[in-house]
Design a protein around this motif. Structure first.
Motif, PDB file in Angstrom:
ATOM      1  N   ALA A 249       0.832  -1.215   0.000  1.00 57.91           N
ATOM      2  CA  ALA A 249       0.000   0.000   0.000  1.00 57.91           C
ATOM      3  C   ALA A 249       0.865   1.264   0.000  1.00 57.91           C
ATOM      4  O   ALA A 249       0.484   2.291  -0.570  1.00 57.91           O
ATOM      5  CB  ALA A 249      -0.922  -0.002   1.216  1.00 57.91           C
ATOM      6  N   GLY A 250       2.051   1.212   0.611  1.00 56.35           N
ATOM      7  CA  GLY A 250       2.926   2.375   0.681  1.00 56.35           C
ATOM      8  C   GLY A 250       3.942   2.452  -0.440  1.00 56.35           C
ATOM      9  O   GLY A 250       4.831   3.300  -0.420  1.00 56.35           O
ATOM     10  N   SER A 251       3.820   1.578  -1.439  1.00 56.73           N
ATOM     11  CA  SER A 251       4.773   1.552  -2.545  1.00 56.73           C
ATOM     12  C   SER A 251       4.699   2.836  -3.377  1.00 56.73           C
ATOM     13  O   SER A 251       3.596   3.339  -3.651  1.00 56.73           O
ATOM     14  CB  SER A 251       4.491   0.351  -3.444  1.00 56.73           C
ATOM     15  N   PRO A 252       5.846   3.372  -3.806  1.00 53.61           N
ATOM     16  CA  PRO A 252       5.831   4.557  -4.679  1.00 53.61           C
ATOM     17  C   PRO A 252       5.206   4.264  -6.040  1.00 53.61           C
ATOM     18  O   PRO A 252       4.762   5.178  -6.729  1.00 53.61           O
ATOM     19  CB  PRO A 252       7.310   4.924  -4.813  1.00 53.61           C
ATOM     20  N   ILE A 253       5.203   3.018  -6.436  1.00 53.92           N
ATOM     21  CA  ILE A 253       4.501   2.607  -7.658  1.00 53.92           C
ATOM     22  C   ILE A 253       3.151   2.040  -7.245  1.00 53.92           C
ATOM     23  O   ILE A 253       3.079   1.106  -6.438  1.00 53.92           O
ATOM     24  CB  ILE A 253       5.307   1.534  -8.431  1.00 53.92           C
ATOM     25  N   GLN A 254       2.083   2.593  -7.758  1.00 57.27           N
ATOM     26  CA  GLN A 254       0.739   2.181  -7.362  1.00 57.27           C
ATOM     27  C   GLN A 254       0.511   0.717  -7.708  1.00 57.27           C
ATOM     28  O   GLN A 254       0.694   0.289  -8.850  1.00 57.27           O
ATOM     29  CB  GLN A 254      -0.313   3.053  -8.054  1.00 57.27           C
ATOM     30  N   ALA A 255       0.114  -0.057  -6.695  1.00 61.39           N
ATOM     31  CA  ALA A 255      -0.125  -1.480  -6.886  1.00 61.39           C
ATOM     32  C   ALA A 255      -1.206  -1.944  -5.921  1.00 61.39           C
ATOM     33  O   ALA A 255      -1.359  -1.403  -4.825  1.00 61.39           O
ATOM     34  CB  ALA A 255       1.165  -2.273  -6.651  1.00 61.39           C
ATOM     35  N   SER A 256      -1.962  -2.930  -6.343  1.00 59.31           N
ATOM     36  CA  SER A 256      -2.975  -3.529  -5.466  1.00 59.31           C
ATOM     37  C   SER A 256      -2.786  -5.045  -5.467  1.00 59.31           C
ATOM     38  O   SER A 256      -2.336  -5.634  -6.453  1.00 59.31           O
ATOM     39  CB  SER A 256      -4.386  -3.168  -5.940  1.00 59.31           C
TER      40      SER A 256
END
Length: 310
Positions: A249-256
């Motif tokens: 959730a805190g990744s600089p690259i948006q991921a789910s």
């Protein structure tokens, strides 16, 4: 062509517990000797509490022996490639088997105690008390040996606590529960025998046997539940699962997260397979490095799914 050796890694995720293995061997010897003395004394001096304690101790001798065999087997097959995620669960299987033995012992104690409650017999109190006290001393020595072998939890360099029950040596815990259960039944036997000797309360002997049976059954259930969860990989409620979600959730690259599987492969060590839906350009190694802050994650597989533009 790049060599595949760069990407290969060991599947030995648990370092074992040599101190626990050695101390458990000593506990087996002490328990087996005392088992013979208590069973013989129970028959000779007609004490149900002492006899129940002796039979109880016999199961512990067997269970402790299983613990030693589990350590040896895990060590022997550590490099066997048939074990996809290492051999640590051999130790957990030993723990689960010990819990089953504890359940059988509780049933035997209950049956024999009820039988003696219905048909009481004369007891040679002095001799039975002496043997029960020696039995308690042996149990306490074994408990001390095994308690000193426990692995302690630790925090990683990011301050995360990986101790507690998820960092326990379940095989050692099984051995420890066996000797503590035996110590408890020894105490109950001593109380019952003194009660019979001083106040003529002969009924205390079988009643304490019944109380001991329920106590042992409760400990067996707890041990079976803990080791069963590990064997069935039913640990998606472990703290590390939420930690993985927080990292993504805190990744600089948006991921789910599309799919997540986490299971234990050692004491306080986990394997993880995560499938991600990513909107930008990212490789699996990027997320592996992000998750690398959690040292308890020793085997991580990441699958990337590209979000299609609308």
């Amino acid at each position: 062509m790049q060599s595949s050796h760069k990407w290969s890694h060991t599947h030995v995720f648990d370092e074992g517990n040599p101190l626990a293995e050695r101390n458990t061997r000593w506990a087996v010897v002490l328990t087996a000797v005392m088992m013979v003395i208590e069973i013989a004394g129970g028959y000779i001096y007609n004490s149900m509490a002492l006899l129940a304690d002796g039979w109880h101790m016999s199961s512990h001798a067997l269970a402790l022996g299983l613990s030693v065999l589990a350590y040896a087997a895990a060590r022997r097959f550590a490099s066997d490639r048939r074990f996809a995620f290492g051999t640590w669960k051999i130790e957990v299987l030993g723990s689960y088997t010990s819990a089953i033995l504890l359940t059988l012992v509780a049933a035997l104690m209950l049956f024999q105690s009820i039988e003696r409650l219905i048909a009481p017999a004369a007891i040679h109190y002095d001799q039975a008390i002496a043997i029960a006290i020696v039995g308690l001393a042996v149990n306490l020595i074994c408990a001390w040996l095994l308690k000193g072998s426990h692995s302690h939890g630790h925090g990683d360099h990011h301050g995360h606590d990986h101790g507690g029950e998820h960092n326990q040596d379940l095989n050692l815990r099984a051995a420890y529960v066996h000797v503590v259960a035996d110590a408890a039944t020894s105490v109950l036997a001593i109380v019952a025998l003194y009660g019979g000797k001083l106040w003529g309360a002969t009924w205390l002997d079988p009643v304490m046997g019944i109380a001991g049976a329920f106590l042992v059954a409760a400990w067996a259930y707890g041990l079976m539940k803990k080791s069963g969860q590990v064997l069935l990989d039913a640990e998606m409620n472990a703290p590390v699962v939420d930690e993985i979600k927080e990292v993504i959730a805190g990744s600089p690259i948006q991921a789910s997260i599309c799919d997540l599987h986490v299971w234990r492969v050692g004491k306080g060590k986990y394997a993880c397979i995560v499938s991600l839906m990513v909107s930008g350009d990212a490789e699996p190694d990027f997320f592996k490095k992000l998750l690398g802050i959690h040292e308890e994650l020793v085997h991580v597989s990441v699958e990337i799914n590209r979000a299609k533009p609308i």
